[in-house]
Structure formats: structure tokens, C-alpha cells
Enzyme design. Structure first.
Site, mmCIF file in Angstrom:
data_model
loop_
_atom_site.group_PDB
_atom_site.id
_atom_site.type_symbol
_atom_site.label_atom_id
_atom_site.label_comp_id
_atom_site.label_asym_id
_atom_site.label_seq_id
_atom_site.Cartn_x
_atom_site.Cartn_y
_atom_site.Cartn_z
ATOM 1 N N GLY A 16 0.820 -1.197 0.000
ATOM 2 C CA GLY A 16 0.000 0.000 0.000
ATOM 3 C C GLY A 16 0.853 1.245 0.000
ATOM 4 O O GLY A 16 2.033 1.215 -0.369
ATOM 5 N N PHE A 18 2.126 3.122 2.439
ATOM 6 C CA PHE A 18 3.228 3.262 3.376
ATOM 7 C C PHE A 18 3.975 1.956 3.655
ATOM 8 O O PHE A 18 4.920 1.950 4.433
ATOM 9 C CB PHE A 18 2.729 3.832 4.713
ATOM 10 C CG PHE A 18 2.320 5.271 4.617
ATOM 11 C CD1 PHE A 18 3.271 6.265 4.460
ATOM 12 C CD2 PHE A 18 0.990 5.625 4.672
ATOM 13 C CE1 PHE A 18 2.891 7.599 4.370
ATOM 14 C CE2 PHE A 18 0.600 6.945 4.580
ATOM 15 C CZ PHE A 18 1.557 7.947 4.427
ATOM 16 N N ASP A 143 -14.720 0.799 8.617
ATOM 17 C CA ASP A 143 -14.297 0.369 7.282
ATOM 18 C C ASP A 143 -14.609 -1.110 7.046
ATOM 19 O O ASP A 143 -13.813 -1.837 6.459
ATOM 20 C CB ASP A 143 -12.796 0.635 7.087
ATOM 21 C CG ASP A 143 -12.390 0.608 5.614
ATOM 22 O OD1 ASP A 143 -13.249 0.905 4.753
ATOM 23 O OD2 ASP A 143 -11.226 0.286 5.316
#
Length: 360
Positions: A16, A18, A143
Site C-alpha cells: 500500500g 506506506f 471500514d
């Protein structure tokens, strides 16, 4: 001591903004785990706070349907944090649903109930942490989506990726707008204050998608999504599913958060309470890309037959009465009129802001 003193890095699972996620093997017990490698050198102060918060939360979560934290390592010289978690080689629910859609086959209803109940159990633990838990405050996921629901090698369910979670005091209301749009509650889409009921909406979206093989509201832009959610118009759940299942979906996908049931209310519904002790493993499918989850040795009932032996996907073809058709036609006209008014308002607002509505 570094993470590589204890683990052997085997391969990349994903990456992703980071960092990356690797499959690793313990040098102590030869078991497989997932290791997040997160580079925090370029992170802003708020992002670093979220990273620390995620690690601290993972250490507190102890539930059979939640991804379990194993350990963490920090390389201060390189500004890298390593988080070791339990591993699952059977993929995630999003990929499973995609395979069902590609094969034109619905999920078996009892399988849908089984997956839903395992996720509901995990959400209930977060919203109502037991007194024995290290988690002393209500935890809102914010989420929940099929991509964050993982399948263990035993085909049971684990909820993972708590990077956007937030702890709430009793009766506290939050305002931060986060999440994945297609599964975001109306109050989040409108950037209004919210509470744990946003997770109920997301769970309703997951349950709907397991039945219809697509989210309840699909759009190509945020404005279009807001209009569809506000209008409440979504395709009917396929006819093969029971009225109980459709009713639970409707209860969770209520625009007014005050009308949505909490996890305790859902668990008390007869159609749910009678199934709580019956959990079916996911049917065997082709290998899906591994994801982060728990490998847990549990005794389960025999697996379902392979996907190709399951019930064929048949498009829904209702046969309503003439009066029902007239009623639906009137409802549709009213909803179309509402959507038209909302679209006109959006166009006017775009003109005031100097934006082209058709390009949004």
C-alpha cells in the site's frame, strides 16, 4: 533483536501507500504468519498517531472472529515498524464473491447466514466489549467491507484491518469522515456526526452483497452515490433468499441511524438466535491470493461441495400481481421524481461553484 532473527521472509502478499505485507515463517515453531512492514519516516504526525493506535488496538482484540496480533518490531534507524499477525491462505470475502459472480452462482443461504453471524459476532465484541476484555471502550470499525473479511485455511471468518478504527466513550458522537464509499453509511457520506451504527450499515451492505453479488448502491462518483443512497432505490435481493434474510438486510440499511438495530438487537432476532451455534465452513474453491487473518485449529462440520456443484445462478424474475405492478409503478415514479429534484439541486450547486456537473 530484529524481526528477521525470529522470522523467515517468504514472499510478498500485497502493498500500500506506506508499506508492504509479507508471508513469513517463524524460526521457533515453523508456523506461517503475516508481517506488515510499515515505513513511517514520511508520515505526518496524525498518520503516526493512527499507526500507534492501530498497534495498541490489535494487542487488545481477543475474539475468535477477529485477526489476532502476534508481535511487533521497530527499526528506528530505518523508520520501519513490523507488525506480525496470524496468517490465512484462503483469501478474503471480496475475492470469494467475485468468483461466485464470475461462475454465475449464488452463495447458499445457510452459508450466507454463517458468514454474516461470524462477522456480527466480531462487531458485537467491538461495540459491546465484555468486562473481561482489555478493550474497555466501544470500538467503531468504520471500514467494514468484504475485502477486510478474511477466510482462514479452515474456511472460517476473521475480520481484519483495523487501521481506521476509533474508540468511543459511551454516548460519544464522532465526526471524522473515513471509510470505503460503497459501504459508507449515509451520515458518513454527508460528513455528519455518527456513532457505532455506521458499522451496522456496512454490515448490511456486506450481507446484501453476499446475496446479490454486488453492493446495494453502485455509483461512479460520490455525488451519484449520495443521490442513490438518499433515494433508497436498490435492486431487489434475489428471490431464492428467505424473507428473514431480506428483512435483516432492510433493518440494517435504514437511512435513519436511530432506526437501525444495534448488534444486541440483531442477535435477539429469532432467525439469528436459532443459528448462533451453527457455523458452516466456506466451500472449497480455487486458491485465492493469501491475505492477513488467523490460522486457528478448530473442529468444524464437513465442508460444502465445490462451487461447481452448488446451485446455479438464475436471474431474478418476479411475477407480481397487476395491483402490485401498479403500486410499484407509482413508487418508482415518486422515487424518480425525488432523484430528479436532487439532481437538479446538485446541478444548481455545481453551477454556483463553477463546476461541470457531468464531469463529477
Amino acid at each position: 533483536m530484529t524481526v528477521f532473527d525470529d522470522y523467515i521472509q517468504l514472499g510478498l502478499l500485497g502493498e500500500g501507500s506506506f508499506g508492504k505485507v509479507y508471508k513469513v515463517q517463524s524460526k521457533k515453531d515453523n508456523a506461517y504468519y503475516a508481517m506488515k512492514e510499515i515505513s513511517y519516516g514520511q508520515m505526518k504526525a496524525k498518520e503516526k498517531e493512527l499507526l500507534v493506535s492501530e498497534v495498541n488496538l490489535l494487542r487488545k482484540l481477543e475474539h475468535t472472529s477477529i485477526v489476532r496480533y502476534i508481535d511487533r518490531y521497530q527499526d528506528k534507524a530505518r523508520c520501519i515498524m513490523y507488525i506480525v499477525m496470524e496468517f490465512c491462505g484462503a483469501g478474503d470475502l471480496s475475492k470469494y464473491i467475485k468468483q461466485c459472480k464470475q461462475a454465475h452462482k449464488y452463495m447458499d443461504e445457510e452459508q450466507v447466514w454463517s458468514v454474516f453471524l461470524q462477522i456480527l459476532s466480531a462487531v458485537d465484541y467491538c461495540h459491546n466489549p465484555p468486562s473481561t476484555s482489555q478493550l474497555q471502550q466501544k470500538l467503531v470499525n468504520r471500514d467494514l467491507k468484504p475485502a477486510n473479511v478474511f477466510l482462514t485455511d479452515q474456511k472460517t471468518i476473521k475480520v481484519g484491518d483495523f487501521g481506521l478504527c476509533r474508540l468511543l466513550e459511551d454516548n460519544q458522537i464522532a465526526r471524522t469522515n473515513v471509510g470505503t464509499p460503497l459501504y459508507m453509511a449515509p451520515e458518513l457520506l454527508e460528513n455528519k456526526s455518527y456513532n457505532e451504527k455506521v458499522d451496522i450499515w456496512s454490515l448490511g451492505c456486506i450481507l446484501y452483497e453476499m446475496c446479490a453479488l454486488q453492493p446495494p448502491y453502485v455509483a461512479t462518483s460520490m455525488e451519484s452515490l449520495k443521490i442513490k443512497v438518499a433515494g433508497g432505490v436498490r435492486p431487489l435481493v434475489p428471490s431464492q433468499y428467505s424473507a428473514d434474510l431480506k428483512n435483516v438486510i432492510n433493518l440494517m440499511l435504514q437511512k435513519d441511524s436511530m432506526k437501525r438495530p444495534g448488534t444486541k438487537q440483531l442477535l435477539q432476532l429469532s432467525c439469528i438466535s436459532t443459528r448462533l451455534n451453527f457455523v458452516k465452513p466456506m466451500p472449497q474453491q480455487q486458491v485465492i491470493a493469501p491475505q492477513i487473518a488467523i490460522v486457528e485449529q478448530v473442529n468444524r462440520i464437513p465442508q460444502l461441495p465445490p462451487m461447481q456443484q452448488q446451485q446455479q445462478y438464475v436471474p431474478y424474475q418476479p411475477k407480481p400481481t397487476e395491483s402490485e405492478l401498479r403500486r410499484r409503478e407509482q413508487d418508482l415514479k415518486m422515487k424518480e421524481q425525488l432523484l430528479s429534484q436532487q439532481e437538479a439541486a446538485c446541478r444548481q450547486r455545481c453551477m454556483q461553484l463553477g463546476l461541470n456537473y457531468d464531469l463529477i
